[in-house]
Write a protein that holds these residues in place. Sequence first.
Motif, PDB file in Angstrom:
ATOM      1  N   MET A 163      35.817  62.898 -12.605  1.00  0.00           N
ATOM      2  CA  MET A 163      35.661  61.487 -12.877  1.00  0.00           C
ATOM      3  C   MET A 163      36.277  60.661 -11.744  1.00  0.00           C
ATOM      4  SD  MET A 163      36.658  59.482 -16.301  1.00  0.00           S
ATOM      5  CE  MET A 163      37.440  57.919 -16.206  1.00  0.00           C
ATOM      6  N   ARG A 164      37.321  61.179 -11.129  1.00  0.00           N
ATOM      7  CA  ARG A 164      37.993  60.455 -10.051  1.00  0.00           C
ATOM      8  C   ARG A 164      37.038  60.220  -8.870  1.00  0.00           C
ATOM      9  NH1 ARG A 164      43.162  59.556 -10.367  1.00  0.00           N
ATOM     10  NH2 ARG A 164      43.541  61.212 -11.878  1.00  0.00           N
ATOM     11  N   ILE A 165      36.263  61.234  -8.521  1.00  0.00           N
ATOM     12  CA  ILE A 165      35.321  61.116  -7.402  1.00  0.00           C
ATOM     13  C   ILE A 165      34.195  60.149  -7.757  1.00  0.00           C
ATOM     14  CG2 ILE A 165      33.626  62.371  -6.015  1.00  0.00           C
ATOM     15  CD1 ILE A 165      35.504  64.814  -6.250  1.00  0.00           C
ATOM     16  N   ALA A 166      33.675  60.257  -8.968  1.00  0.00           N
ATOM     17  CA  ALA A 166      32.583  59.371  -9.384  1.00  0.00           C
ATOM     18  C   ALA A 166      33.035  57.913  -9.412  1.00  0.00           C
ATOM     19  CB  ALA A 166      32.070  59.783 -10.763  1.00  0.00           C
ATOM     20  N   ALA A 167      34.264  57.665  -9.841  1.00  0.00           N
ATOM     21  CA  ALA A 167      34.773  56.295  -9.871  1.00  0.00           C
ATOM     22  C   ALA A 167      34.911  55.738  -8.458  1.00  0.00           C
ATOM     23  CB  ALA A 167      36.109  56.252 -10.597  1.00  0.00           C
ATOM     24  N   ALA A 168      35.360  56.571  -7.523  1.00  0.00           N
ATOM     25  CA  ALA A 168      35.488  56.114  -6.140  1.00  0.00           C
ATOM     26  C   ALA A 168      34.115  55.871  -5.514  1.00  0.00           C
ATOM     27  CB  ALA A 168      36.268  57.149  -5.327  1.00  0.00           C
ATOM     28  N   VAL A 169      33.160  56.745  -5.800  1.00  0.00           N
ATOM     29  CA  VAL A 169      31.798  56.564  -5.278  1.00  0.00           C
ATOM     30  C   VAL A 169      31.176  55.306  -5.875  1.00  0.00           C
ATOM     31  CG1 VAL A 169      29.465  57.542  -5.289  1.00  0.00           C
ATOM     32  CG2 VAL A 169      31.424  58.996  -4.762  1.00  0.00           C
ATOM     33  N   GLU A 170      31.433  55.072  -7.139  1.00  0.00           N
ATOM     34  CA  GLU A 170      30.898  53.869  -7.786  1.00  0.00           C
ATOM     35  C   GLU A 170      31.404  52.606  -7.095  1.00  0.00           C
ATOM     36  OE1 GLU A 170      31.185  51.487 -12.027  1.00  0.00           O
ATOM     37  OE2 GLU A 170      32.272  53.359 -11.777  1.00  0.00           O
ATOM     38  N   LEU A 171      32.699  52.545  -6.847  1.00  0.00           N
ATOM     39  CA  LEU A 171      33.271  51.369  -6.196  1.00  0.00           C
ATOM     40  C   LEU A 171      32.769  51.233  -4.760  1.00  0.00           C
ATOM     41  CD1 LEU A 171      35.166  48.958  -6.231  1.00  0.00           C
ATOM     42  CD2 LEU A 171      37.021  50.501  -5.576  1.00  0.00           C
ATOM     43  N   ALA A 172      32.750  52.333  -4.027  1.00  0.00           N
ATOM     44  CA  ALA A 172      32.297  52.285  -2.628  1.00  0.00           C
ATOM     45  C   ALA A 172      30.835  51.862  -2.533  1.00  0.00           C
ATOM     46  CB  ALA A 172      32.496  53.640  -1.966  1.00  0.00           C
ATOM     47  N   SER A 173      30.003  52.387  -3.412  1.00  0.00           N
ATOM     48  CA  SER A 173      28.584  52.015  -3.355  1.00  0.00           C
ATOM     49  C   SER A 173      28.372  50.556  -3.746  1.00  0.00           C
ATOM     50  CB  SER A 173      27.756  52.945  -4.245  1.00  0.00           C
ATOM     51  OG  SER A 173      28.145  52.826  -5.597  1.00  0.00           O
ATOM     52  N   LEU A 174      29.186  50.045  -4.650  1.00  0.00           N
ATOM     53  CA  LEU A 174      29.079  48.628  -4.999  1.00  0.00           C
ATOM     54  C   LEU A 174      29.491  47.751  -3.818  1.00  0.00           C
ATOM     55  CD1 LEU A 174      28.449  46.497  -7.152  1.00  0.00           C
ATOM     56  CD2 LEU A 174      30.844  46.628  -7.843  1.00  0.00           C
ATOM     57  N   VAL A 175      30.531  48.166  -3.106  1.00  0.00           N
ATOM     58  CA  VAL A 175      30.948  47.415  -1.917  1.00  0.00           C
ATOM     59  C   VAL A 175      29.838  47.422  -0.870  1.00  0.00           C
ATOM     60  CG1 VAL A 175      32.580  47.429   0.021  1.00  0.00           C
ATOM     61  CG2 VAL A 175      33.416  47.735  -2.312  1.00  0.00           C
ATOM     62  N   VAL A 176      29.193  48.568  -0.691  1.00  0.00           N
ATOM     63  CA  VAL A 176      28.077  48.654   0.266  1.00  0.00           C
ATOM     64  C   VAL A 176      26.931  47.747  -0.174  1.00  0.00           C
ATOM     65  CG1 VAL A 176      26.281  50.186   1.169  1.00  0.00           C
ATOM     66  CG2 VAL A 176      28.657  50.943   1.112  1.00  0.00           C
ATOM     67  N   LEU A 177      26.606  47.775  -1.452  1.00  0.00           N
ATOM     68  CA  LEU A 177      25.515  46.931  -1.949  1.00  0.00           C
ATOM     69  C   LEU A 177      25.814  45.446  -1.756  1.00  0.00           C
ATOM     70  CD1 LEU A 177      24.511  48.745  -5.255  1.00  0.00           C
ATOM     71  CD2 LEU A 177      23.019  48.271  -3.316  1.00  0.00           C
ATOM     72  N   LEU A 178      27.020  45.032  -2.124  1.00  0.00           N
ATOM     73  CA  LEU A 178      27.369  43.614  -1.984  1.00  0.00           C
ATOM     74  C   LEU A 178      27.492  43.211  -0.522  1.00  0.00           C
ATOM     75  CD1 LEU A 178      29.926  43.228  -4.900  1.00  0.00           C
ATOM     76  CD2 LEU A 178      27.530  42.506  -4.825  1.00  0.00           C
ATOM     77  N   GLY A 179      28.020  44.111   0.315  1.00  0.00           N
ATOM     78  CA  GLY A 179      28.095  43.823   1.750  1.00  0.00           C
ATOM     79  C   GLY A 179      26.714  43.689   2.359  1.00  0.00           C
ATOM     80  N   ASN A 180      25.807  44.542   1.952  1.00  0.00           N
ATOM     81  CA  ASN A 180      24.431  44.456   2.437  1.00  0.00           C
ATOM     82  C   ASN A 180      23.773  43.163   1.961  1.00  0.00           C
ATOM     83  OD1 ASN A 180      21.989  45.429   3.672  1.00  0.00           O
ATOM     84  ND2 ASN A 180      21.280  45.968   1.630  1.00  0.00           N
ATOM     85  N   LEU A 181      24.042  42.780   0.743  1.00  0.00           N
ATOM     86  CA  LEU A 181      23.466  41.554   0.203  1.00  0.00           C
ATOM     87  C   LEU A 181      23.985  40.327   0.950  1.00  0.00           C
ATOM     88  CD1 LEU A 181      21.686  40.329  -2.048  1.00  0.00           C
ATOM     89  CD2 LEU A 181      23.744  40.214  -3.448  1.00  0.00           C
ATOM     90  N   ALA A 182      25.266  40.359   1.318  1.00  0.00           N
ATOM     91  CA  ALA A 182      25.868  39.211   1.995  1.00  0.00           C
ATOM     92  C   ALA A 182      25.518  39.141   3.477  1.00  0.00           C
ATOM     93  CB  ALA A 182      27.386  39.264   1.842  1.00  0.00           C
ATOM     94  N   THR A 183      25.093  40.248   4.064  1.00  0.00           N
ATOM     95  CA  THR A 183      24.829  40.244   5.511  1.00  0.00           C
ATOM     96  C   THR A 183      23.346  40.434   5.806  1.00  0.00           C
ATOM     97  OG1 THR A 183      25.374  42.603   5.638  1.00  0.00           O
ATOM     98  CG2 THR A 183      27.157  41.050   6.065  1.00  0.00           C
ATOM     99  N   ALA A 184      22.948  41.623   6.191  1.00  0.00           N
ATOM    100  CA  ALA A 184      21.595  41.868   6.696  1.00  0.00           C
ATOM    101  C   ALA A 184      20.547  42.014   5.605  1.00  0.00           C
ATOM    102  CB  ALA A 184      21.593  43.130   7.556  1.00  0.00           C
ATOM    103  N   HIS A 185      20.954  42.423   4.422  1.00  0.00           N
ATOM    104  CA  HIS A 185      20.049  42.658   3.302  1.00  0.00           C
ATOM    105  C   HIS A 185      18.903  43.599   3.711  1.00  0.00           C
ATOM    106  CE1 HIS A 185      18.663  42.174  -0.699  1.00  0.00           C
ATOM    107  NE2 HIS A 185      17.588  41.481  -0.399  1.00  0.00           N
TER     108      HIS A 185
END
Length: 87
Positions: free
Chosen positions: A1-23
């Motif tokens: 669960m620890r790995i999945a929680a970290a992947v979840e947060l990291a992927s959300l950061v990537v998604l929001l960063g992509n949305l805010a920049t190059a999309h």
Amino acid sequence: MRIAAAVELASLVVLLGNLATAHLPAVSSLAGPVHGCAYLFTVIAAIRDPQRTPAAAGLAWLPGIGGLLALRYLDRAPQRADQVRAG
């Protein structure tokens, strides 16, 4: 669960960063399903955890940070049980 929680947060950061920049559609099409799978895995793992509490299961439903909060809550569960017995 620890790995999945970290992947979840990291992927959300990537998604929001992509949305805010190059999309870029390629980033969204990769990070979106990764985030969704990690989110579902985290929620299911929190619900199936033998030490689960309603609070930990509820925290896991929060997107992004919920899995890490549930893990923190579950890590502190033995300490709370000892305090209840002593107090």
